[in-house]
Design a protein around this motif. Structure first.
Motif, PDB file in Angstrom:
ATOM      1  N   ARG A 515      24.674  44.900  34.551  1.00 29.42           N
ATOM      2  CA  ARG A 515      24.030  43.936  35.433  1.00 29.42           C
ATOM      3  C   ARG A 515      25.074  43.155  36.222  1.00 29.42           C
ATOM      4  N   ALA A 516      24.647  42.624  37.373  1.00 26.53           N
ATOM      5  CA  ALA A 516      25.499  41.725  38.142  1.00 26.53           C
ATOM      6  C   ALA A 516      25.689  40.437  37.337  1.00 26.53           C
ATOM      7  N   ALA A 517      26.828  39.797  37.536  1.00 19.82           N
ATOM      8  CA  ALA A 517      27.116  38.600  36.746  1.00 19.82           C
ATOM      9  C   ALA A 517      28.109  37.728  37.489  1.00 19.82           C
ATOM     10  N   VAL A 518      28.093  36.438  37.173  1.00 19.14           N
ATOM     11  CA  VAL A 518      29.066  35.475  37.683  1.00 19.14           C
ATOM     12  C   VAL A 518      29.721  34.843  36.459  1.00 19.14           C
ATOM     13  N   LEU A 519      31.020  35.065  36.306  1.00 14.33           N
ATOM     14  CA  LEU A 519      31.739  34.608  35.114  1.00 14.33           C
ATOM     15  C   LEU A 519      32.789  33.581  35.504  1.00 14.33           C
ATOM     16  N   SER A 520      33.041  32.656  34.612  1.00 16.31           N
ATOM     17  CA  SER A 520      34.043  31.605  34.847  1.00 16.31           C
ATOM     18  C   SER A 520      35.165  31.713  33.834  1.00 16.31           C
ATOM     19  N   PHE A 521      36.401  31.469  34.315  1.00 17.36           N
ATOM     20  CA  PHE A 521      37.582  31.493  33.461  1.00 17.36           C
ATOM     21  C   PHE A 521      38.536  30.387  33.891  1.00 17.36           C
ATOM     22  N   ASP A 522      39.431  30.038  32.983  1.00 18.82           N
ATOM     23  CA  ASP A 522      40.560  29.177  33.322  1.00 18.82           C
ATOM     24  C   ASP A 522      41.758  30.076  33.579  1.00 18.82           C
ATOM     25  N   PHE A 523      42.488  29.816  34.651  1.00 19.93           N
ATOM     26  CA  PHE A 523      43.635  30.644  35.008  1.00 19.93           C
ATOM     27  C   PHE A 523      44.884  29.780  35.100  1.00 19.93           C
ATOM     28  N   ASN A 524      45.846  30.052  34.216  1.00 19.80           N
ATOM     29  CA  ASN A 524      47.144  29.386  34.260  1.00 19.80           C
ATOM     30  C   ASN A 524      48.061  30.251  35.116  1.00 19.80           C
ATOM     31  N   ALA A 525      48.196  29.891  36.374  1.00 20.47           N
ATOM     32  CA  ALA A 525      48.983  30.710  37.305  1.00 20.47           C
ATOM     33  C   ALA A 525      50.468  30.681  36.953  1.00 20.47           C
ATOM     34  N   ARG A 526      50.928  29.636  36.307  1.00 18.88           N
ATOM     35  CA  ARG A 526      52.347  29.520  35.979  1.00 18.88           C
ATOM     36  C   ARG A 526      52.772  30.607  34.994  1.00 18.88           C
ATOM     37  N   ARG A 527      51.948  30.856  33.994  1.00 18.41           N
ATOM     38  CA  ARG A 527      52.270  31.884  33.008  1.00 18.41           C
ATOM     39  C   ARG A 527      51.493  33.172  33.243  1.00 18.41           C
ATOM     40  N   GLY A 528      50.558  33.136  34.232  1.00 16.79           N
ATOM     41  CA  GLY A 528      49.816  34.338  34.571  1.00 16.79           C
ATOM     42  C   GLY A 528      48.849  34.775  33.493  1.00 16.79           C
ATOM     43  N   ARG A 529      48.056  33.823  32.981  1.00 13.36           N
ATOM     44  CA  ARG A 529      47.158  34.154  31.872  1.00 13.36           C
ATOM     45  C   ARG A 529      45.786  33.542  32.080  1.00 13.36           C
ATOM     46  N   PHE A 530      44.755  34.365  31.858  1.00 10.65           N
ATOM     47  CA  PHE A 530      43.374  33.915  31.916  1.00 10.65           C
ATOM     48  C   PHE A 530      42.897  33.578  30.513  1.00 10.65           C
ATOM     49  N   SER A 531      41.965  32.644  30.436  1.00  7.75           N
ATOM     50  CA  SER A 531      41.354  32.295  29.153  1.00  7.75           C
ATOM     51  C   SER A 531      39.920  31.864  29.402  1.00  7.75           C
ATOM     52  N   GLU A 532      39.146  31.871  28.334  1.00  8.76           N
ATOM     53  CA  GLU A 532      37.772  31.389  28.445  1.00  8.76           C
ATOM     54  C   GLU A 532      37.801  29.888  28.747  1.00  8.76           C
ATOM     55  N   PRO A 533      36.901  29.397  29.589  1.00 11.67           N
ATOM     56  CA  PRO A 533      36.942  27.977  29.964  1.00 11.67           C
ATOM     57  C   PRO A 533      36.626  27.079  28.774  1.00 11.67           C
ATOM     58  N   ALA A 534      37.365  25.963  28.727  1.00 12.23           N
ATOM     59  CA  ALA A 534      37.110  25.002  27.649  1.00 12.23           C
ATOM     60  C   ALA A 534      35.733  24.376  27.806  1.00 12.23           C
ATOM     61  N   ASP A 535      35.279  24.182  29.050  1.00 12.16           N
ATOM     62  CA  ASP A 535      33.962  23.594  29.321  1.00 12.16           C
ATOM     63  C   ASP A 535      33.237  24.502  30.305  1.00 12.16           C
ATOM     64  N   PRO A 536      32.605  25.567  29.829  1.00 18.25           N
ATOM     65  CA  PRO A 536      31.991  26.526  30.741  1.00 18.25           C
ATOM     66  C   PRO A 536      30.894  25.896  31.583  1.00 18.25           C
ATOM     67  N   PRO A 537      30.846  26.211  32.891  1.00 19.81           N
ATOM     68  CA  PRO A 537      29.817  25.637  33.764  1.00 19.81           C
ATOM     69  C   PRO A 537      28.447  26.218  33.457  1.00 19.81           C
ATOM     70  N   GLN A 538      27.418  25.472  33.753  1.00 19.51           N
ATOM     71  CA  GLN A 538      26.056  25.933  33.566  1.00 19.51           C
ATOM     72  C   GLN A 538      25.587  26.635  34.827  1.00 19.51           C
ATOM     73  N   ARG A 539      25.048  27.849  34.679  1.00 20.71           N
ATOM     74  CA  ARG A 539      24.581  28.615  35.847  1.00 20.71           C
ATOM     75  C   ARG A 539      23.087  28.903  35.699  1.00 20.71           C
TER      76      ARG A 539
END
Length: 539
Positions: A515-539
């Motif tokens: 299915r189509a989806a809209v996902l949110s992540f936290d991106f630390n560009a300095r170290r080049g790493r994605f992680s699950e958001p600490a406070d995920p937005p409500q969609r």
């Protein structure tokens, strides 16, 4: 020598005799045949003389009859068609003046065998040096099929056997060969006491050797893509007093201080659980990841590659925009326990011991990750396909993950439409069976850019899957968009003041297998790493 072996004997002249007698020979009877050889018939050539002797064969023919004729190749094929099974292997050697009974005994120690010289040249025969030509007869612990017999002959000839220069005639497993006879130059014989050859064990050994040979050749074909080679070069350029060259602005001479942050690898897994809603990366799936420069496309792709390789799956990361050194630096920063900028790793701002330890851990953890930064002349669909094939051979035939970053930089000089040709090659690589009946396919992720006006518009409003699908279809070349089973759009917001983390949105605008989806992540560009958001937005 208590075991016996069955052979079919053809009376002289064996070359023209079609009817034989199948009988079992005890060890004593074989020893007697060695001790009382025939007399070599007088003839003009060695070949003619051999054909006038009685002959033996390990093949069991239907009705104990084979086919003979003037056309020996046709006769051999028809005789083989009549062969039902084999009870032994005949190993012929090339003429070699240095080979004697000691060598034969050493090469076949531990097996039941009889061996004798089939000719002994006192003078060179054409290109052949003077010396004996040995034949070794090996009985088997069970009868085998003709195909199994060929495998046993290949096992006897394999260099890993270290059993001398075995002639190609050993592969003709159904042939009739002369019985022991005293040639004009002399005669020698020997035998060995041991168990009969176990065909199953020998074939298993051959299969293991073949796998190792294939993997070694494939590893050689992957030269320049191996992570351990890249890491070794990276370390050498940054230790033992070596430093990357720097060209400072306006003639300033500034040496950046060493950092005390540790490069020790983080124990946390690199995977992103939220991505599971998109479905797994199975062979045959082609993913197109689209985003603007700086949105984190390379970081997300590299993090995916590292997570897959850490699980032991083969990965080929084709980097067209970033050099191998920077890729190594990005991997070290990505895996670091502390927040480390990959640029600092690239500029050798960590002490040698810290760097060497981290690099050793990187290679150990990501053994199956391969990085290829092809030169301009190597950017062809054929070259890409051959690299992926080599990776598959080096990985026990497993299906790989292939990442191409970015497709926009692909310039196949021989193609009228480079991007279309590239996606044709990626489609062939992805689909099981497309590159041969045994081709397992591959999961493919291709990275691409997006028009700046679209990126600006998306940055100003919350993106939706529908908007991205319409916009990307008009932004990305129609062919690649159509080929992709999963179309992903990536956009990063500006980071908050005092934070190194950006809020990032990943939109699955097209998902043929989900299915189509809209996902949110936290991106630390300095170290080049994605992680699950600490406070995920409500969609």
């Amino acid at each position: 020598m208590s075991e016996s072996t069955a052979m079919t004997k053809f009376p002289a002249p064996a070359r023209w005799t079609s009817s034989g007698v199948r009988r079992t020979y005890s060890a004593d009877q074989l020893a007697e045949a060695l001790a009382k050889p025939e007399l070599w018939p007088a003839s003009s050539t060695v070949r003619e003389s051999a054909g006038l002797l009685p002959g033996w064969s390990f093949a069991e023919f239907a009705d104990d009859a084979r086919v003979t004729g003037q056309d020996e190749q046709v006769a051999a094929r028809e005789s083989e068609a009549r062969a039902e099974r084999l009870t032994g292997v005949a190993v012929d050697y090339l003429d070699d003046p240095t080979v004697d009974e000691t060598h034969i005994a050493q090469w076949w120690h531990g097996f039941r065998f009889v061996a004798y010289t089939t000719a002994f040249h006192q003078v060179p025969q054409g290109e052949r040096p003077a010396g004996p030509r040995w034949r070794v007869l090996l009985g088997l612990s069970r009868a085998v099929s003709i195909d199994e017999g060929r495998l046993l002959a290949a096992w006897a000839r394999h260099p890993r056997r270290e059993a001398g220069m075995v002639a190609k005639t050993a592969l003709d497993v159904c042939r009739v060969f002369p019985v022991p006879a005293i040639s004009p130059g002399g005669y020698s014989s020997t035998q060995g006491a041991g168990p009969l050859l176990d065909p199953d064990a020998a074939i298993q050994e051959l299969e293991a050797w073949t796998r190792e040979d294939v993997e070694r050749e494939a590893r050689a074909d992957l030269a320049g893509c191996l992570l351990d080679e890249a890491v070794q070069a990276f370390v050498v350029a940054r230790t033992d007093g070596a430093q990357p060259e720097r060209f400072d602005w306006a003639g300033t001479q500034s040496e950046p201080p060493l950092l005390t942050t540790s490069l020790h690898a983080d124990e946390c897994p690199l995977g992103l659980p939220s991505l599971s809603v998109l479905g797994p990366l199975w062979p045959g799936r082609l993913v197109l990841l689209v985003g603007t420069a700086g949105s984190g496309r390379t970081a997300l792709a590299l993090q995916t590659a590292a997570a897959v390789a850490a699980a032991g799956q083969p990965v080929l990361y084709v980097s067209l925009d970033v050099g191998v050194d920077e890729m190594v630096a990005r991997l070290l920063a990505l895996r670091s326990e502390q927040a480390v900028a990959y640029r600092d790793v690239l500029l050798a701002r960590h002490d040698a011991e810290n760097l060497e330890t981290a690099c050793a851990s990187l290679v150990e953890s990501l053994k199956s990750l391969h990085i290829w930064a092809p030169r301009h002349a190597e950017r062809t669909g054929d070259a890409l396909v051959e690299r992926v094939k080599s990776l598959r051979r080096a990985s026990h035939g497993r299906a790989p993950l292939v990442i191409l970053d970015p497709v926009d930089d692909w310039q196949d000089s021989g193609a009228a439409h480079p991007l279309g040709e590239l996606f044709g090659a990626l489609r062939d690589v992805a689909r099981p069976g497309c590159l041969g009946a045994d081709w397992p396919g591959a999961a493919v992720i291709a990275l691409s850019g997006v028009r700046q006006d679209l990126a600006t518009a998306f940055a100003q409003a919350d993106p939706t899957a529908e908007r991205w699908q319409d916009a990307l279809s008009s932004s990305v070349e129609a062919g690649p968009t159509r080929e992709a089973a999963l179309l992903l759009g990536l956009i990063s917001r500006e980071r908050s003041e005092g934070s190194e983390v950006r809020a990032t949105t990943l939109v699955a605008a097209k998902n043929r297998h989900g299915r189509a989806a809209v996902l949110s992540f936290d991106f630390n560009a300095r170290r080049g790493r994605f992680s699950e958001p600490a406070d995920p937005p409500q969609r």
